[in-house]
Design a protein around this motif. Sequence first.
Motif, PDB file in Angstrom:
ATOM      1  N   GLN A  11       0.838  -1.199   0.000  1.00 37.04           N
ATOM      2  CA  GLN A  11       0.000   0.000   0.000  1.00 37.04           C
ATOM      3  C   GLN A  11       0.876   1.253   0.000  1.00 37.04           C
ATOM      4  OE1 GLN A  11      -2.884  -0.971  -0.790  1.00 37.04           O
ATOM      5  NE2 GLN A  11      -2.490  -3.026  -0.042  1.00 37.04           N
ATOM      6  N   PHE A  14       2.378   1.794  -3.411  1.00 33.71           N
ATOM      7  CA  PHE A  14       1.369   2.356  -4.308  1.00 33.71           C
ATOM      8  C   PHE A  14       1.170   3.846  -4.016  1.00 33.71           C
ATOM      9  CE2 PHE A  14      -2.972   3.598  -5.287  1.00 33.71           C
ATOM     10  CZ  PHE A  14      -2.976   3.370  -6.655  1.00 33.71           C
ATOM     11  N   TYR A  15       1.106   4.204  -2.742  1.00 29.12           N
ATOM     12  CA  TYR A  15       0.957   5.612  -2.365  1.00 29.12           C
ATOM     13  C   TYR A  15       2.077   6.445  -2.990  1.00 29.12           C
ATOM     14  CZ  TYR A  15       0.917   9.897   0.333  1.00 29.12           C
ATOM     15  OH  TYR A  15       0.897  11.215   0.685  1.00 29.12           O
ATOM     16  N   VAL A  33      -5.446   4.435   1.429  1.00 28.89           N
ATOM     17  CA  VAL A  33      -5.089   3.515   0.359  1.00 28.89           C
ATOM     18  C   VAL A  33      -5.370   2.096   0.836  1.00 28.89           C
ATOM     19  CG1 VAL A  33      -3.183   2.609  -1.029  1.00 28.89           C
ATOM     20  CG2 VAL A  33      -3.306   5.050  -0.544  1.00 28.89           C
ATOM     21  N   ASN A  35      -5.913  -2.085  -0.959  1.00 29.32           N
ATOM     22  CA  ASN A  35      -5.927  -2.943  -2.147  1.00 29.32           C
ATOM     23  C   ASN A  35      -5.276  -2.270  -3.348  1.00 29.32           C
ATOM     24  OD1 ASN A  35      -7.318  -5.031  -0.763  1.00 29.32           O
ATOM     25  ND2 ASN A  35      -9.202  -3.860  -1.025  1.00 29.32           N
ATOM     26  N   GLU A  36      -4.199  -1.528  -3.077  1.00 32.04           N
ATOM     27  CA  GLU A  36      -3.438  -0.829  -4.108  1.00 32.04           C
ATOM     28  C   GLU A  36      -4.313   0.086  -4.964  1.00 32.04           C
ATOM     29  OE1 GLU A  36       0.032  -3.074  -5.719  1.00 32.04           O
ATOM     30  OE2 GLU A  36      -1.005  -4.715  -4.696  1.00 32.04           O
ATOM     31  N   ARG A  37      -5.178   0.825  -4.268  1.00 35.13           N
ATOM     32  CA  ARG A  37      -5.973   1.863  -4.920  1.00 35.13           C
ATOM     33  C   ARG A  37      -6.234   2.970  -3.905  1.00 35.13           C
ATOM     34  NH1 ARG A  37     -11.463   2.236  -3.981  1.00 35.13           N
ATOM     35  NH2 ARG A  37     -12.319   0.611  -2.668  1.00 35.13           N
ATOM     36  N   LEU A  38      -6.392   4.174  -4.419  1.00 35.15           N
ATOM     37  CA  LEU A  38      -6.717   5.312  -3.568  1.00 35.15           C
ATOM     38  C   LEU A  38      -8.202   5.265  -3.261  1.00 35.15           C
ATOM     39  CD1 LEU A  38      -5.824   7.986  -2.231  1.00 35.15           C
ATOM     40  CD2 LEU A  38      -6.395   9.112  -4.406  1.00 35.15           C
ATOM     41  N   VAL A  39      -8.529   5.031  -2.006  1.00 31.53           N
ATOM     42  CA  VAL A  39      -9.932   4.971  -1.591  1.00 31.53           C
ATOM     43  C   VAL A  39     -10.519   6.375  -1.578  1.00 31.53           C
ATOM     44  CG1 VAL A  39     -11.497   4.357   0.294  1.00 31.53           C
ATOM     45  CG2 VAL A  39      -9.556   2.872  -0.260  1.00 31.53           C
TER      46      VAL A  39
END
Length: 87
Positions: A11, A14-15, A33, A35-39
């Motif tokens: 995570q 990814f950030y 962040v 699951n490797e996505r920006l929430v």
Amino acid sequence: METTKVDLRRQSAFYETLREDLEANSFGKWAVVANERLVGVYDSNREASEVALRLTGSGACLVRHIGYVVGVVGPMTRVDHVPVRDL
């Protein structure tokens, strides 16, 4: 426990891919962040933490204060948020 550390590293990595854009457009806000996505990006730590708590069942979540790093200050190990641009 080891899975959580690995997940948090993912995570965090990814950030880092988003960091420059987030600092330019959302400095001082809070990013979540998972699951490797920006929430999402939130105005306060409280808002971001509430979202992160709802997501913890799906794995590790990263909450970051955009544009800040956690620094250890002095021999007594006081922790402060320090704006990256002030380092």
